[in-house]
Design a protein around this motif. Structure first.
Motif: not given
Lengths: 108, 454
Positions: B263, B288-289, B293-294, B297, B327-328, B330-331, B334-335, B337
Motif C-alpha cells: 500500500m 493479484t495472484p 483465495g487459495g 495456490d 489502504r481503503r 486496496c482493501l 482486493f475484497s 477480486d
C-alpha cells in the motif's frame, strides 16, 4: 516492534550465506509468547497460524509481523468468520492486528 | 501425486475453452514475437543451487515428472483468433541445457549469475511446441550452480515459477533416493478456467466495480513514440535502487498506519502518476495472484488477475492521507477480486484512455516472496533476487510498462520498470524512476508533510 518480518530476517541470512547452516526458523519471539486462554483465543491463534503459514501464534503476535498482506488477510478474515459465525471485515483485522486486540474487539 | 497418477490424467487429455485470463491476454494480441503468443513472452527465474552436484540426467527426468504433473506445461492455445481453445497435449521431454562457468571466485559469482540470467532473457520459447518450460543449469563447481527456469507466460505466471521450482526440487530429491513429502494436490489449469466462469463472480463484486468505476478512465501516461510509427515491438528493463534506510522508513510509516508495504508503494506510485499526468482521480492497476483465495495456490498456469485501483487524491494534506486513502482503495479492491474480464464488463470504457495513439497504461506490482525453496534432500535452492542491472532486451510486457518494486533480503529496495521500447525512450523511464525514488524518500522522511499535489 521491528519493521521487518521474521520471515524476511531469515531470508536475509540465507541470501548473505547461501551455503551456511541455518538455525531452525522460529516465527515468533519465544520470550514474548503468550499462550491463548479461552477457546476463542485458541481458535484465533490456530487460524492466524493456518492463514499465514507459521507454526505457532501467541496472543501478542502481530498479523503484519507474521507476513500478513491484504490477500492472506482476506483469507484469514474469511476463516475467522466461518469458524466463529462472525461478520468481520478486513479493515477490522488491519485495525486490530494481534490476536489479543482482535479478541477484545470481538468482545466489545 | 505419483508419476503414474499424472500419466493417468494425461491419457484423458483433450480440449478446454480458454480461461478468462487467456481471453484477457488475447486482448493484446497484435501478433509478433513480443505479443502474448510470441516467443518472447515468458516468465523466467534463477535459483542458486548449493550443497552438492546436480546430475543433469536426473534433473531432466525430474522436469519430465513436473511436466506430467501440470497440464498447463503442455497445453497450447489452438484455433483461429476468433475461436481459440486450449489443447492439452501428452507429456513430452523438456529441454535442459547444461553450461559451465569459467573458474570464478565466490565473491564474483553473483555477478556472473546475473549476467547469465540476462543472457537467457534474450532467448526465446515457443508458445506452440510443448512443453512450455525449459531449464538451464550453469555450474560454478560441483557444489554450486545456477538453475534458470523459463516458461511461456501463457502457461506459467510468477507464482507458478515458484510452484514448479518446489516440485522440481521434490522430484529431484525423490529420484536421487531421498525420502520426500508427498506434493500437495494440484488442481489442473482447465479446472481453474471452469471455476473462473462458474464460481469466481459475485453479484456484490460486480455491483462494487460498476459503482466504483462509474465513468472512470485509466490514468494513462503519454508515450514518447506514437503507436502509429509502427516500430517493431521490443521490451527493455530499467532497474533502480532505493536505499535500505528509505525502505526501512517506508515500512515504519506503513506499520504505524496499519497498512502493508504494498500500500505504501502504491501510494508513492500514485503520486508519481499524478505528477506525470496532473490527474487527481488516479486509476492505476496491479496484478493479484487470481488464485481463488487459495483454491488454486498449487496450480501451474497463467492465473494472475489485473485489478484496477482508483483513488481520488483531492484534498490529501499529507503523504499519510494518501496512504490512508490507498489502504481503503486496496482493501476494497482486493475484497472484490473477480476476473478482469468481468470487471471490464462493468466498466467497458475503462481502458479506452490507455489505447490511443500516444498514450499507454503502466501497472505496479510488489509481491513479497520467500526466496528459500522448500526442498527435501541435500540441495539448497535459493531464489536469486538481487538483480540490479538494466537490460536492453527483456521478456515481453503486453503494453506500456510494468513497475515492480521489492525489498531485497539485503534490505535495499530494487525497482524494475519493464517497458515497451517502441513506446518509451530509456531516458524517459529513467527519469520516472528517479522521481519515484524522490517521492519515496520524501514520503519516508516526512510522512506528515504535504504531498505536493499539482
Amino acid at each position: 516492534m521491528g519493521s521487518n518480518s521474521t520471515r524476511e530476517q531469515l531470508a536475509a541470512q540465507v541470501a548473505q550465506a547461501p551455503d551456511a547452516e541455518l538455525p531452525e526458523p522460529v516465527f515468533a519471539n519465544p520470550a514474548a509468547y503468550r499462550a491463548p486462554d479461552t477457546p476463542r483465543q485458541e481458535t484465533l491463534c490456530a487460524l492466524f497460524a493456518e492463514a499465514l503459514g507459521v507454526t505457532r501464534v501467541g496472543l501478542d503476535d502481530n498479523f503484519f509481523d507474521l507476513g500478513g498482506q491484504s490477500l492472506n488477510g482476506i483469507r484469514l478474515v474469511n476463516l475467522i468468520n466461518k469458524a466463529l459465525g462472525l461478520d468481520l471485515s478486513i479493515d477490522e483485522l488491519f485495525d486490530f492486528p494481534t490476536v489479543a486486540e482482535l479478541n477484545q474487539h470481538i468482545e466489545s | 501425486m505419483t508419476t503414474t497418477d499424472a500419466e493417468g490424467r494425461a491419457a484423458a487429455a483433450g480440449v478446454a475453452p480458454l480461461s478468462l485470463n487467456q481471453e484477457f491476454n488475447s486482448l493484446f494480441d497484435g501478433g509478433g514475437d513480443d505479443g502474448p503468443f510470441g516467443c518472447r513472452n515468458f516468465a523466467v527465474g534463477g535459483w542458486r543451487v548449493t550443497g552438492g552436484p546436480v546430475d543433469p540426467d536426473v534433473l531432466r527426468d525430474a522436469l519430465a515428472d513436473v511436466v506430467a504433473r501440470h497440464e498447463a506445461l503442455r497445453t497450447r492455445i489452438a484455433g483461429p483468433p476468433d475461436d481459440r481453445y486450449q489443447e492439452i497435449l501428452p507429456p513430452s521431454p523438456a529441454r535442459v541445457d547444461v553450461r559451465d562457468f569459467p573458474p570464478t571466485p565466490e565473491a564474483s559469482r553473483a555477478e556472473l549469475a546475473e549476467t547469465l540470467l540476462h543472457e537467457i532473457e534474450t532467448e526465446t520459447i515457443s508458445a506452440y511446441e510443448a512443453p512450455f518450460v525449459r531449464v538451464v543449469l550453469a555450474r560454478f563447481d560441483d557444489r554450486d550452480a545456477v538453475l534458470v527456469l523459463m516458461g511461456h507466460h501463457l502457461s506459467v505466471d510468477g507464482q507458478s515459477l515458484a510452484v514448479i521450482m518446489r516440485d522440481l526440487a521434490n522430484r529431484y530429491a525423490a529420484r536421487t533416493g531421498h525420502s520426500v513429502p508427498e506434493l500437495p494436490a494440484a488442481p489442473q489449469y482447465r479446472e481453474y478456467g471452469a471455476w473462473e466462469r462458474e464460481a469466481a463472480t459475485s453479484v456484490v463484486a460486480r455491483d462494487y466495480w460498476r459503482r466504483h468505476l462509474d465513468g472512470a478512465q485509466y490514468t494513462a501516461v503519454a508515450t514518447d513514440l506514437p503507436r502509429s510509427s509502427g516500430l517493431p515491438e521490443t521490451t527493455a528493463r530499467h532497474r533502480f535502487l532505493i536505499p535500505a534506510d528509505v525502505m526501512s522508513s517506508i515500512d515504519r510509516v506503513a506499520r504505524s498506519n496499519r497498512t502493508t508495504r504494498f500500500m505504501a508503494m502504491a501510494a508513492i506510485y500514485q503520486l508519481l502518476v499524478h505528477r506525470l499526468t496532473g490527474v487527481t482521480d488516479v486509476v492505476m492497476a496491479t496484478f493479484t495472484p487470481g488464485r481463488g483465495g487459495g483454491l488454486f495456490d498449487e496450480t501451474v498456469g497463467s492465473l494472475y488477475n489485473f485489478v484496477p485501483l482508483r483513488t481520488d487524491l483531492t484534498g490529501c494534506a499529507s503523504y499519510e492521507d494518501v496512504l490512508r486513502r490507498t489502504r481503503r482503495t486496496c482493501l476494497e479492491a482486493f475484497s472484490h477480486d473477480i476476473p478482469t474480464m468481468q470487471i471490464f464488463a462493468e466498466a467497458p470504457q475503462l481502458m479506452d484512455s490507455a489505447m490511443t495513439d500516444n498514450t499507454t497504461a503502466m501497472v505496479l506490482e510488489s509481491v513479497p516472496t520467500n526466496p528459500v525453496v522448500d526442498a527435501p534432500g541435500d540441495l539448497r535452492f535459493v531464489r536469486i533476487t538481487r538483480l540490479v542491472r538494466s537490460q536492453e532486451l527483456s521478456s515481453a510486457v503486453p503494453d506500456g510498462a510494468l513497475w515492480d518494486v521489492n525489498r531485497d533480503p539485503s534490505g535495499v529496495g530494487i525497482g524494475a520498470v519493464t517497458y515497451k521500447r517502441n513506446l518509451f525512450r530509456p531516458d524517459t523511464i529513467a527519469s520516472m524512476a528517479a522521481e519515484f525514488g524522490e517521492i519515496a524518500r520524501a514520503f519516508s522522511s516526512s510522512p506528515g508533510a504535504s504531498p505536493g499535489l499539482v
